[in-house]
Design an enzyme around this catalytic site. Structure first.
Site, PDB file in Angstrom:
ATOM      1  N   LYS A   1     -23.777  38.608 127.199  1.00  0.00           N
ATOM      2  CA  LYS A   1     -23.617  38.403 125.756  1.00  0.00           C
ATOM      3  C   LYS A   1     -24.889  38.691 124.968  1.00  0.00           C
ATOM      4  O   LYS A   1     -24.849  38.800 123.738  1.00  0.00           O
ATOM      5  CB  LYS A   1     -23.114  36.988 125.493  1.00  0.00           C
ATOM      6  CG  LYS A   1     -21.705  36.731 126.051  1.00  0.00           C
ATOM      7  CD  LYS A   1     -21.230  35.315 125.746  1.00  0.00           C
ATOM      8  CE  LYS A   1     -19.783  35.107 126.173  1.00  0.00           C
ATOM      9  NZ  LYS A   1     -19.634  34.591 127.530  1.00  0.00           N
TER      10      LYS A   1
ATOM     11  N   SER B   1     -22.357  35.454 131.800  1.00  0.00           N
ATOM     12  CA  SER B   1     -22.423  35.443 130.338  1.00  0.00           C
ATOM     13  C   SER B   1     -23.765  35.875 129.757  1.00  0.00           C
ATOM     14  O   SER B   1     -23.898  35.973 128.527  1.00  0.00           O
ATOM     15  CB  SER B   1     -22.072  34.055 129.816  1.00  0.00           C
ATOM     16  OG  SER B   1     -20.689  33.819 129.902  1.00  0.00           O
TER      17      SER B   1
ATOM     18  N   SER C   1     -21.196  30.209 124.314  1.00  0.00           N
ATOM     19  CA  SER C   1     -20.755  31.223 125.270  1.00  0.00           C
ATOM     20  C   SER C   1     -19.265  31.547 125.144  1.00  0.00           C
ATOM     21  O   SER C   1     -18.563  31.736 126.139  1.00  0.00           O
ATOM     22  CB  SER C   1     -21.070  30.774 126.705  1.00  0.00           C
ATOM     23  OG  SER C   1     -21.183  31.883 127.572  1.00  0.00           O
TER      24      SER C   1
ATOM     25  N   LYS D   1     -30.218  32.822 127.075  1.00  0.00           N
ATOM     26  CA  LYS D   1     -28.793  32.697 127.391  1.00  0.00           C
ATOM     27  C   LYS D   1     -28.571  32.262 128.839  1.00  0.00           C
ATOM     28  O   LYS D   1     -29.219  32.766 129.761  1.00  0.00           O
ATOM     29  CB  LYS D   1     -28.074  34.031 127.147  1.00  0.00           C
ATOM     30  CG  LYS D   1     -26.555  33.951 127.296  1.00  0.00           C
ATOM     31  CD  LYS D   1     -25.916  33.185 126.165  1.00  0.00           C
ATOM     32  CE  LYS D   1     -24.423  32.984 126.353  1.00  0.00           C
ATOM     33  NZ  LYS D   1     -24.116  31.975 127.406  1.00  0.00           N
TER      34      LYS D   1
END
Length: 335
Positions: free
Chosen positions: A62, A59, A114, A215
């Site tokens: 992202k 993720s 997320s 992140k």
């Protein structure tokens, strides 16, 4: 039994004599398959290990999705969630078909929780389809110097052709963190929006002094991945660890090492230097990374006959040295 008595006797002796054993904290060993630390503004590499190995990034994908949306879209626009963004595999903010939500709340849901469904909804809004948005992701990656990266989706779901390197991902993150709107999103611990509210899952924001992003990521294939950012004493450092079981501990060690050993030197365009009797300055401001432990020397090297020089003419060259040699050189212009 004798062994237990010996240990007890030693403990009593230590107590009576005032002997204290202090455990010394150990620097965390490199536990990531791939890692890197960069200074944000200059993208100077401070530490790296297998930083050019192509790996899945889960993720942390992202980051690219979010910066594209932040740069290209109106965050206050309210959209209707399409059926294609409902029930997407993996982590979710549980969007419903025909739900009304603004782009801002989708971006916060993307980065704080997320949400794979949020990634899908944003991709469709931006480009009309996930496939078209992926084309934008790959093109944007090239513009920031991420040459060994390929995206096949906006969320980080497993795919053999979906990969990056620690170096590329750090470049993407540095680029994104220079955008104040993006930075505001990923540094937020909790968000209360017009349509949704979220708490940030990134533990670095709560546990590391100066942390301001960015992140987390996890899949079975990618392992634990973390992109972190922190600012201390005017210097921002971004770290990436890929496939790292103790991602928070290792990221903390990388950040601590960077702040302990490096600092950011600001060279202002308003600083005045002498080339002989001529006053001169840089055409613009610069920043360079230097080691805390090293002495920095500078030299002004005349390039013209200063008796015939006019305002704005090239006058000299500024050279800055550390113990290993030349680390900066730029032209100086007469004022």
């Amino acid at each position: 039994m004798c062994k237990k008595r010996l240990i007890l006797t030693l403990l009593i002796i230590c107590f009576v004599c005032g002997i204290v054993f202090v455990s010394k904290p150990l620097e965390a060993e490199a536990s990531a398959v791939s890692e890197i630390a960069m200074e944000l503004t200059t993208e100077t590499v401070l530490k790296e290990g297998n930083a050019d190995t192509r790996l899945p990034m889960a993720s942390t994908t992202k980051i690219m999705t979010a910066i594209i949306i932040v740069e290209d879209c109106n965050l206050d626009e309210v959209i209707t969630v399409s059926d294609a963004a409902v029930g997407v595999e993996g982590s979710s903010i549980y969007l419903k078909k025909d739900e009304q939500i603004d782009i801002r709340d989708l971006v916060y849901g993307l980065m704080l929780r997320s949400g794979n469904d949020a990634a899908c909804a944003l991709a469709i809004h931006h480009s009309g389809s996930v496939e078209k948005f992926v084309e934008v992701m790959n093109a944007r990656a090239k513009t920031v110097g991420a040459e060994s990266t390929n995206f096949t989706n906006p969320s980080g779901l497993p795919d053999n052709d979906h990969y990056t390197t620690a170096r590329d991902l750090c470049k993407i993150a540095c680029y994104a963190m220079r955008n104040e709107k993006f930075k505001e999103v990923v540094s937020t611990r909790s968000h209360k929006g017009n349509f949704r509210s979220y708490a940030n899952k990134n533990k670095m924001l709560y546990n590391y002094d100066g942390a301001n992003g960015v992140k987390t990521g996890y899949t079975v294939k990618a392992g634990r991945c973390l992109v972190s950012s922190a600012e201390r004493n005017g210097m921002d450092v971004v770290t990436v660890v890929l496939n790292c079981p103790d991602m928070y501990e290792r990221s903390t060690a990388l950040l601590n090492d960077a702040f302990a050993n490096y600092k950011l030197l600001n060279l202002s365009e308003n600083s005045v230097f002498y080339s002989g009797t001529t006053l001169c300055k840089l055409a613009k401001s610069y920043k360079i990374v230097v080691r805390n432990s090293e002495n920095i020397d500078y030299k002004v090297v005349p390039l013209t006959d200063n008796t015939k020089i006019k305002t704005g003419d090239l006058a000299a060259r500024l050279e800055i040295y550390d113990a290993n040699g030349l680390i900066f050189n730029e032209n100086l212009y007469s004022i």
